[in-house]
Design a protein around this motif. Structure first.
Motif, PDB file in Angstrom:
ATOM      1  N   VAL A 137       0.859  -1.183   0.000  1.00 13.05           N
ATOM      2  CA  VAL A 137       0.000   0.000   0.000  1.00 13.05           C
ATOM      3  C   VAL A 137       0.898   1.237   0.000  1.00 13.05           C
ATOM      4  O   VAL A 137       1.734   1.394   0.886  1.00 13.05           O
ATOM      5  CB  VAL A 137      -0.913   0.034   1.249  1.00 13.05           C
ATOM      6  N   PRO A 138       0.748   2.130  -0.988  1.00 23.09           N
ATOM      7  CA  PRO A 138       1.571   3.345  -1.024  1.00 23.09           C
ATOM      8  C   PRO A 138       1.366   4.153   0.265  1.00 23.09           C
ATOM      9  O   PRO A 138       0.269   4.149   0.835  1.00 23.09           O
ATOM     10  CB  PRO A 138       1.031   4.110  -2.234  1.00 23.09           C
ATOM     11  N   GLU A 139       2.405   4.836   0.694  1.00 26.58           N
ATOM     12  CA  GLU A 139       2.325   5.559   1.960  1.00 26.58           C
ATOM     13  C   GLU A 139       1.194   6.579   1.991  1.00 26.58           C
ATOM     14  O   GLU A 139       0.504   6.718   2.991  1.00 26.58           O
ATOM     15  CB  GLU A 139       3.662   6.257   2.246  1.00 26.58           C
ATOM     16  N   TYR A 140       0.975   7.305   0.873  1.00 28.22           N
ATOM     17  CA  TYR A 140      -0.078   8.323   0.855  1.00 28.22           C
ATOM     18  C   TYR A 140      -1.467   7.690   1.004  1.00 28.22           C
ATOM     19  O   TYR A 140      -2.351   8.237   1.658  1.00 28.22           O
ATOM     20  CB  TYR A 140      -0.010   9.175  -0.419  1.00 28.22           C
ATOM     21  N   PHE A 141      -1.666   6.493   0.420  1.00 27.08           N
ATOM     22  CA  PHE A 141      -2.955   5.811   0.552  1.00 27.08           C
ATOM     23  C   PHE A 141      -3.073   5.179   1.938  1.00 27.08           C
ATOM     24  O   PHE A 141      -4.146   5.166   2.541  1.00 27.08           O
ATOM     25  CB  PHE A 141      -3.093   4.749  -0.541  1.00 27.08           C
ATOM     26  N   HIS A 142      -1.979   4.679   2.434  1.00 27.33           N
ATOM     27  CA  HIS A 142      -1.914   4.108   3.789  1.00 27.33           C
ATOM     28  C   HIS A 142      -2.346   5.166   4.814  1.00 27.33           C
ATOM     29  O   HIS A 142      -3.164   4.912   5.698  1.00 27.33           O
ATOM     30  CB  HIS A 142      -0.481   3.641   4.060  1.00 27.33           C
ATOM     31  N   ASP A 143      -1.813   6.379   4.672  1.00 26.09           N
ATOM     32  CA  ASP A 143      -2.148   7.465   5.604  1.00 26.09           C
ATOM     33  C   ASP A 143      -3.613   7.864   5.485  1.00 26.09           C
ATOM     34  O   ASP A 143      -4.293   8.122   6.482  1.00 26.09           O
ATOM     35  CB  ASP A 143      -1.260   8.683   5.337  1.00 26.09           C
ATOM     36  N   ALA A 144      -4.103   7.913   4.240  1.00 27.71           N
ATOM     37  CA  ALA A 144      -5.506   8.284   4.008  1.00 27.71           C
ATOM     38  C   ALA A 144      -6.453   7.266   4.639  1.00 27.71           C
ATOM     39  O   ALA A 144      -7.462   7.631   5.247  1.00 27.71           O
ATOM     40  CB  ALA A 144      -5.775   8.396   2.505  1.00 27.71           C
ATOM     41  N   LEU A 145      -6.129   5.996   4.516  1.00 25.29           N
ATOM     42  CA  LEU A 145      -6.958   4.942   5.108  1.00 25.29           C
ATOM     43  C   LEU A 145      -7.001   5.063   6.628  1.00 25.29           C
ATOM     44  O   LEU A 145      -8.042   4.890   7.247  1.00 25.29           O
ATOM     45  CB  LEU A 145      -6.413   3.566   4.715  1.00 25.29           C
ATOM     46  N   HIS A 146      -5.860   5.373   7.225  1.00 24.06           N
ATOM     47  CA  HIS A 146      -5.805   5.461   8.683  1.00 24.06           C
ATOM     48  C   HIS A 146      -6.497   6.709   9.226  1.00 24.06           C
ATOM     49  O   HIS A 146      -6.723   6.823  10.425  1.00 24.06           O
ATOM     50  CB  HIS A 146      -4.353   5.397   9.162  1.00 24.06           C
ATOM     51  N   ALA A 147      -6.832   7.618   8.336  1.00 24.42           N
ATOM     52  CA  ALA A 147      -7.585   8.796   8.766  1.00 24.42           C
ATOM     53  C   ALA A 147      -9.086   8.541   8.642  1.00 24.42           C
ATOM     54  O   ALA A 147      -9.899   9.364   9.045  1.00 24.42           O
ATOM     55  CB  ALA A 147      -7.202  10.010   7.914  1.00 24.42           C
ATOM     56  N   ASN A 148      -9.437   7.394   8.080  1.00 25.85           N
ATOM     57  CA  ASN A 148     -10.849   7.031   7.893  1.00 25.85           C
ATOM     58  C   ASN A 148     -11.065   5.650   8.514  1.00 25.85           C
ATOM     59  O   ASN A 148     -10.801   4.627   7.882  1.00 25.85           O
ATOM     60  CB  ASN A 148     -11.181   7.023   6.398  1.00 25.85           C
ATOM     61  N   ALA A 149     -11.494   5.641   9.755  1.00 29.68           N
ATOM     62  CA  ALA A 149     -11.606   4.397  10.520  1.00 29.68           C
ATOM     63  C   ALA A 149     -12.436   3.316   9.833  1.00 29.68           C
ATOM     64  O   ALA A 149     -12.036   2.154   9.788  1.00 29.68           O
ATOM     65  CB  ALA A 149     -12.194   4.699  11.899  1.00 29.68           C
ATOM     66  N   LYS A 150     -13.580   3.685   9.282  1.00 33.82           N
ATOM     67  CA  LYS A 150     -14.456   2.689   8.671  1.00 33.82           C
ATOM     68  C   LYS A 150     -13.823   2.091   7.423  1.00 33.82           C
ATOM     69  O   LYS A 150     -13.833   0.868   7.222  1.00 33.82           O
ATOM     70  CB  LYS A 150     -15.811   3.322   8.330  1.00 33.82           C
ATOM     71  N   ALA A 151     -13.245   2.951   6.578  1.00 35.14           N
ATOM     72  CA  ALA A 151     -12.615   2.459   5.358  1.00 35.14           C
ATOM     73  C   ALA A 151     -11.449   1.529   5.690  1.00 35.14           C
ATOM     74  O   ALA A 151     -11.261   0.490   5.052  1.00 35.14           O
ATOM     75  CB  ALA A 151     -12.129   3.637   4.504  1.00 35.14           C
ATOM     76  N   LEU A 152     -10.674   1.899   6.697  1.00 34.36           N
ATOM     77  CA  LEU A 152      -9.536   1.066   7.094  1.00 34.36           C
ATOM     78  C   LEU A 152     -10.003  -0.299   7.583  1.00 34.36           C
ATOM     79  O   LEU A 152      -9.417  -1.327   7.238  1.00 34.36           O
ATOM     80  CB  LEU A 152      -8.741   1.766   8.194  1.00 34.36           C
ATOM     81  N   ASP A 153     -11.056  -0.321   8.371  1.00 33.34           N
ATOM     82  CA  ASP A 153     -11.590  -1.567   8.911  1.00 33.34           C
ATOM     83  C   ASP A 153     -11.991  -2.509   7.772  1.00 33.34           C
ATOM     84  O   ASP A 153     -11.649  -3.696   7.764  1.00 33.34           O
ATOM     85  CB  ASP A 153     -12.799  -1.256   9.798  1.00 33.34           C
ATOM     86  N   VAL A 154     -12.708  -1.975   6.785  1.00 28.13           N
ATOM     87  CA  VAL A 154     -13.152  -2.780   5.637  1.00 28.13           C
ATOM     88  C   VAL A 154     -11.948  -3.237   4.815  1.00 28.13           C
ATOM     89  O   VAL A 154     -11.851  -4.404   4.426  1.00 28.13           O
ATOM     90  CB  VAL A 154     -14.121  -1.974   4.739  1.00 28.13           C
ATOM     91  N   PHE A 155     -11.025  -2.325   4.561  1.00 31.17           N
ATOM     92  CA  PHE A 155      -9.864  -2.622   3.718  1.00 31.17           C
ATOM     93  C   PHE A 155      -8.994  -3.723   4.318  1.00 31.17           C
ATOM     94  O   PHE A 155      -8.524  -4.613   3.612  1.00 31.17           O
ATOM     95  CB  PHE A 155      -9.037  -1.342   3.534  1.00 31.17           C
ATOM     96  N   GLU A 156      -8.786  -3.662   5.635  1.00 34.21           N
ATOM     97  CA  GLU A 156      -7.932  -4.654   6.294  1.00 34.21           C
ATOM     98  C   GLU A 156      -8.558  -6.047   6.301  1.00 34.21           C
ATOM     99  O   GLU A 156      -7.855  -7.052   6.303  1.00 34.21           O
ATOM    100  CB  GLU A 156      -7.617  -4.206   7.729  1.00 34.21           C
ATOM    101  N   LYS A 157      -9.882  -6.118   6.314  1.00 37.89           N
ATOM    102  CA  LYS A 157     -10.576  -7.400   6.358  1.00 37.89           C
ATOM    103  C   LYS A 157     -10.869  -7.959   4.963  1.00 37.89           C
ATOM    104  O   LYS A 157     -11.268  -9.115   4.829  1.00 37.89           O
ATOM    105  CB  LYS A 157     -11.889  -7.252   7.135  1.00 37.89           C
ATOM    106  N   ALA A 158     -10.680  -7.121   3.941  1.00 38.32           N
ATOM    107  CA  ALA A 158     -11.014  -7.526   2.575  1.00 38.32           C
ATOM    108  C   ALA A 158      -9.976  -8.486   2.001  1.00 38.32           C
ATOM    109  O   ALA A 158      -8.885  -8.659   2.536  1.00 38.32           O
ATOM    110  CB  ALA A 158     -11.124  -6.286   1.686  1.00 38.32           C
ATOM    111  N   SER A 159     -10.338  -9.092   0.874  1.00 36.88           N
ATOM    112  CA  SER A 159      -9.445 -10.054   0.210  1.00 36.88           C
ATOM    113  C   SER A 159      -8.283  -9.318  -0.462  1.00 36.88           C
ATOM    114  O   SER A 159      -8.380  -8.127  -0.762  1.00 36.88           O
ATOM    115  CB  SER A 159     -10.224 -10.831  -0.853  1.00 36.88           C
ATOM    116  N   PRO A 160      -7.180 -10.030  -0.729  1.00 36.17           N
ATOM    117  CA  PRO A 160      -6.041  -9.419  -1.419  1.00 36.17           C
ATOM    118  C   PRO A 160      -6.428  -8.818  -2.771  1.00 36.17           C
ATOM    119  O   PRO A 160      -5.929  -7.771  -3.164  1.00 36.17           O
ATOM    120  CB  PRO A 160      -5.070 -10.591  -1.592  1.00 36.17           C
TER     121      PRO A 160
END
Length: 203
Positions: A137-160
């Motif tokens: 995950v590119p750092e800029y997208f990684h940071d954006a995901l961590h600023a959005n709790a719900k999106a991060l939760d879904v993304f981490e549980k999703a398939s590769p």
């Protein structure tokens, strides 16, 4: 940056009616617990900065809103809040649809204070190493995901493959403006549990 940003006012004003009192309340509690907090809009959402670092952010969608902490993985207080919020993850307040869904003011302040202490201690967010079959995950997208709790939760549980489609779409953008636009759209769709090509998927 400033203590109170007019852009955050505009974000709240444009939010659904049910979300506005929740967002206003959370905003007040954050400033009350952290007088040094400064507001900014990052990745389309109101973000609260503390000593130059992201402390937390508030978000609203069509049917719910939430509060996410940058250093959620290190926070002990959020595990206590987890037991009081239905379907909540350990770093998010879950899907808040009304004021009654919120933890007590004491719990919220305790969590904000802990986030401040971790920031003061110089604690940084842990970044998991990708597996051999995973795209990094590119750092800029990684940071954006961590600023959005719900999106991060879904993304981490999703398939590769789910993650790969979004990462590829974002990284293949020709310009920074296009990349940022795609990233904002991706955060919205991911938070709603939609795959990159959800429009074309069979229902």
């Amino acid at each position: 940056m400033e203590k109170y940003s007019i852009k955050v006012d505009e974000y709240i004003d444009k939010s659904p009616d049910f979300a506005q009192p929740v967002l206003i309340y959370l905003r007040e509690i954050i400033h009350e617990a952290c007088p040094d907090a400064e507001e900014a809009i990052k990745w389309k959402f109101p973000t609260f900065m503390y000593k130059g670092k992201i402390l937390c952010s508030i978000t609203s969608f069509k049917h719910y809103c939430s509060l996410g902490f940058w250093l959620h993985q290190e926070m002990k207080t959020l595990k206590e809040i987890e037991t009081t919020a239905e379907k909540s993850s350990m770093f998010s307040l879950g899907k808040i649809t009304k004021m009654e869904d919120l933890p007590s003011k004491l719990q919220l302040k305790k969590a904000i204070k802990e986030a401040m202490e971790l920031t003061d201690m110089g604690v940084t967010m842990k970044k998991a190493a990708p597996s051999k079959t995973e795209m990094e995950v590119p750092e800029y997208f990684h940071d954006a995901l961590h600023a959005n709790a719900k999106a991060l939760d879904v993304f981490e549980k999703a398939s590769p493959s789910f993650r790969k489609e979004y990462i590829t779409w974002i990284t293949e953008a020709k310009t920074e403006a296009t990349r940022n636009k795609r990233m904002e759209q991706a955060l919205e769709w991911i938070a709603e549990g939609k795959g990159r090509n959800w429009k074309y998927e069979r229902k």
